[in-house]
Design an enzyme around this catalytic site. Structure first.
Site, PDB file in Angstrom:
ATOM      1  N   SER A 189      -9.912  27.242  16.721  1.00 25.72           N
ATOM      2  CA  SER A 189      -9.873  25.941  16.042  1.00 25.72           C
ATOM      3  C   SER A 189      -9.431  24.811  16.965  1.00 25.72           C
ATOM      4  CB  SER A 189      -8.952  26.008  14.822  1.00 25.72           C
ATOM      5  OG  SER A 189      -7.607  26.083  15.233  1.00 25.72           O
ATOM      6  N   LYS A 246      -2.517  22.793  15.438  1.00 24.14           N
ATOM      7  CA  LYS A 246      -3.443  21.665  15.247  1.00 24.14           C
ATOM      8  C   LYS A 246      -2.837  20.427  15.898  1.00 24.14           C
ATOM      9  CE  LYS A 246      -6.367  23.841  12.486  1.00 24.14           C
ATOM     10  NZ  LYS A 246      -5.897  25.159  12.943  1.00 24.14           N
TER      11      LYS A 246
END
Lengths: 424, 146
Positions: B66, B103
């Protein structure tokens, strides 16, 4: 002179929660070696009335009903997290006494008495952010009172929000507070003493404070006399002095002159391990792991600084001096770096349990028990006949046989490259 | 390094050999000290280079892809410093639905967003009143080839 006691909340459970957020808000217990009994409980479990030391087999039913998550103890993790917490706490005071794996005293002499609560909150915030462990801070003029202030901080007594400073209460307020706390909550007052005190109509901490010191000394001991004086604000137990209750055994010294060679360090470490092992056997306990620590002098700012500690788990709880020395020296070898002037080393024995409890839980099966006893005899015989060299091979074989039952141990998140936490 | 239990228990003897004696060891023979003596400062340490706050630093293994645009690939080692206060633009480890996730933290128009570094993944936008639990700030990543 104010002293702070900083104590980690439900330390083992909190360590597990840092790396496994799924445990947050859930009832969690950590079990002793061989998954014997509860050695740490989350608040949710405490509220269910499950006591410290409850054997796992006795709470299996209630655990199933309430969805209690039981974890095997992970001393490598707790040891590393403890070293981090203690190292951070050491920056808040020039004098620190590490009392156990999850609590330490800090000397706050010379700080502004009005700002100690704010300082305590800073300590809490820093430890929580940097390592994720919640702590409570108790502040008072003696160690016994600081312990008690910590108790009040945890329980939210006297309006405390996880930090409690008795220095801000006047004598009348203290009296009211102490009259509401049972005498058994005092540091060093065990069950037997409590029962005897109750027969003398000494029920609360205030009762003990007001009791006749001579009478206490005569009917109990000098130690309880000191405790009473400490409750009245007269310091009797020095920082770094001997504690009363024993949860961990710590032997450490500062060197008169700094030490650089591993040979010299090894000598002192072996000596400390020997002393610690003597204390252990004196208590009739066994240790599950050995924590070795060393550091340079943090107050010599111009010298290169190094400090490290490492927990070496034993494959089986032991009170054997040679095993404890072996583990301590292996730990020293792993963390030693050359080129530093070392000021202090220490050996801490952790995961203490009564030796009798271990023998009872290691083997549920009497036939297995008999087999292992005969194995021990064989090992001793080899040891005697063929000398110490043979024991090592015999011992390693036996250790594999006796591998600890730790069915639901969490990964070694901070001490094993293969078991790091994952983020997706 | 994982510990061998047997080794720790069965080898109490420690090597008498000094581990090494690299520092300050120059022998003065010709009357002049080595001009290099003044400059010996110990070898470079990757720990020192990558770790600012030792007690607050943890290693986390990246899982999945990700964050590939940030140079973080599956299996990479993330160095995470918990003592840093996260600011917009930092790569963070956050707790989302009781899982750890890596993230980029973005604060924009009063919104808190966890932005993946991969167009195949969706942004996580925190709802009003929802508190973001940042576990730590990712300060670097390392990758082993051999």
């Amino acid at each position: 002179m104010p002293i702070a006691l900083v104590d980690c909340n439900n330390f083992y459970v909190s360590c597990e929660r840092v790396f496994n957020p799924k445990l947050e808000g859930k009832p969690v217990v950590v079990l002793s070696n061989n998954d014997g009994c509860a050695v740490a409980r989350s608040n949710e479990v405490k509220e269910m009335g499950i006591k410290m030391g409850t054997p796992w087999f006795k709470m299996k039913d209630i655990a199933k009903r309430h969805g209690i998550i039981a974890l095997s103890s992970n001393y490598a993790l707790y040891g590393d997290m403890s070293a981090r917490v203690m190292s951070i706490l050491s920056t808040f005071s020039p004098k620190q006494e590490i009392y156990s794996i999850d609590e330490c005293f800090l000397d706050l002499g010379g700080f502004d008495p009005q700002s100690l609560v704010a300082y305590g909150q800073t300590i809490r915030k820093t430890v929580k952010q940097n390592v994720g462990i919640p702590v409570c801070v108790g502040i008072a003029d003696t160690k016994t009172l600081a312990k008690l202030a910590n108790h009040c901080a945890k329980k939210g007594f006297a309006g405390a929000d996880s930090v409690c400073d008795f220095g801000l209460l006047n004598e009348a307020e203290l009296r009211i507070l102490f009259a509401s706390i049972p005498v058994g909550d005092v540091w060093g007052v065990g069950r037997q003493i409590t029962e005897k005190l109750l027969t003398m109509n000494i029920n609360t901490i205030q009762d003990l404070r007001a009791a006749n010191t001579e009478r206490i000394r005569k009917q109990f001991s000098v130690v309880l006399g000191l405790t009473q004086q400490e409750l009245n604000g007269i310091p009797c137990i020095e920082l770094d002095g001997a504690g009363t209750a024993r949860q961990q055994i710590m032997v450490s010294r500062s060197f008169g002159t700094s030490v650089t060679s591993i040979a010299d360090l090894a000598e002192s470490v072996a000596y400390f391990a020997t002393r610690a092992a003597e204390k252990l056997r004196h208590d009739g306990s066994v240790a599950a792991s050995v924590c070795i620590s060393l550091r340079t002098n943090p107050f010599k700012e111009d010298e290169p600084q190094y400090q490290r500690s490492l927990v070496v788990p034993l494959s089986q709880p032991s009170d054997d001096t040679t095993k404890l020395i072996g583990a301590a020296l292996a730990g020293l070898k792993a963390i030693y770096r050359s080129g530093f002037h070392y000021k202090k080393t220490g050996v801490m024995l952790m995961g203490l349990q009564p030796k009798t409890a271990i023998q009872a839980t290691l083997f549920d099966d009497p036939i297995e028990q008999a087999k292992s006893d005969s194995l021990m005899h064989v090992m001793d015989a080899i040891n005697q006949k063929m000398g110490k060299g043979s024991v090592t091979t015999a011992a390693s074989g036996i250790n594999q046989r006796w591998a600890m039952r730790r069915e639901s141990k969490s990964p070694d998140y901070t001490t094993d490259w293969g078991e790091l936490p994952e983020a997706s | 390094m994982p510990y061998s239990l047997h080794q720790t228990i069965t080898s109490p003897a420690i090597s008498k050999q000094p581990a090494s004696t690299p520092l300050f060891g120059h022998k003065v023979e010709a009357g002049f000290p080595s001009p290099a003596d003044d400059y010996i400062e110990g070898r470079l340490s990757l720990d020192e280079h990558l770790i600012q706050h030792r007690e607050a630093t943890f290693f986390v293994r990246a899982k999945g892809n990700s964050m590939v645009e940030a140079g973080i690939f599956d299996g990479d080692l993330l160095v995470v410093d918990r003592s840093l206060t996260p600011t917009s633009g930092d790569i963070v480890i956050a707790v989302i639905d009781t899982d750890l996730t890596v993230k980029r933290l973005i604060k924009r128009d009063g919104l808190i967003i966890l932005k993946p570094g991969n167009p195949d993944f969706k942004e996580i936008v925190l709802k009003e009143g929802q508190e973001l639990q940042v576990w730590g700030v990712v300060t670097s990543t390392t990758k082993k080839f051999v």
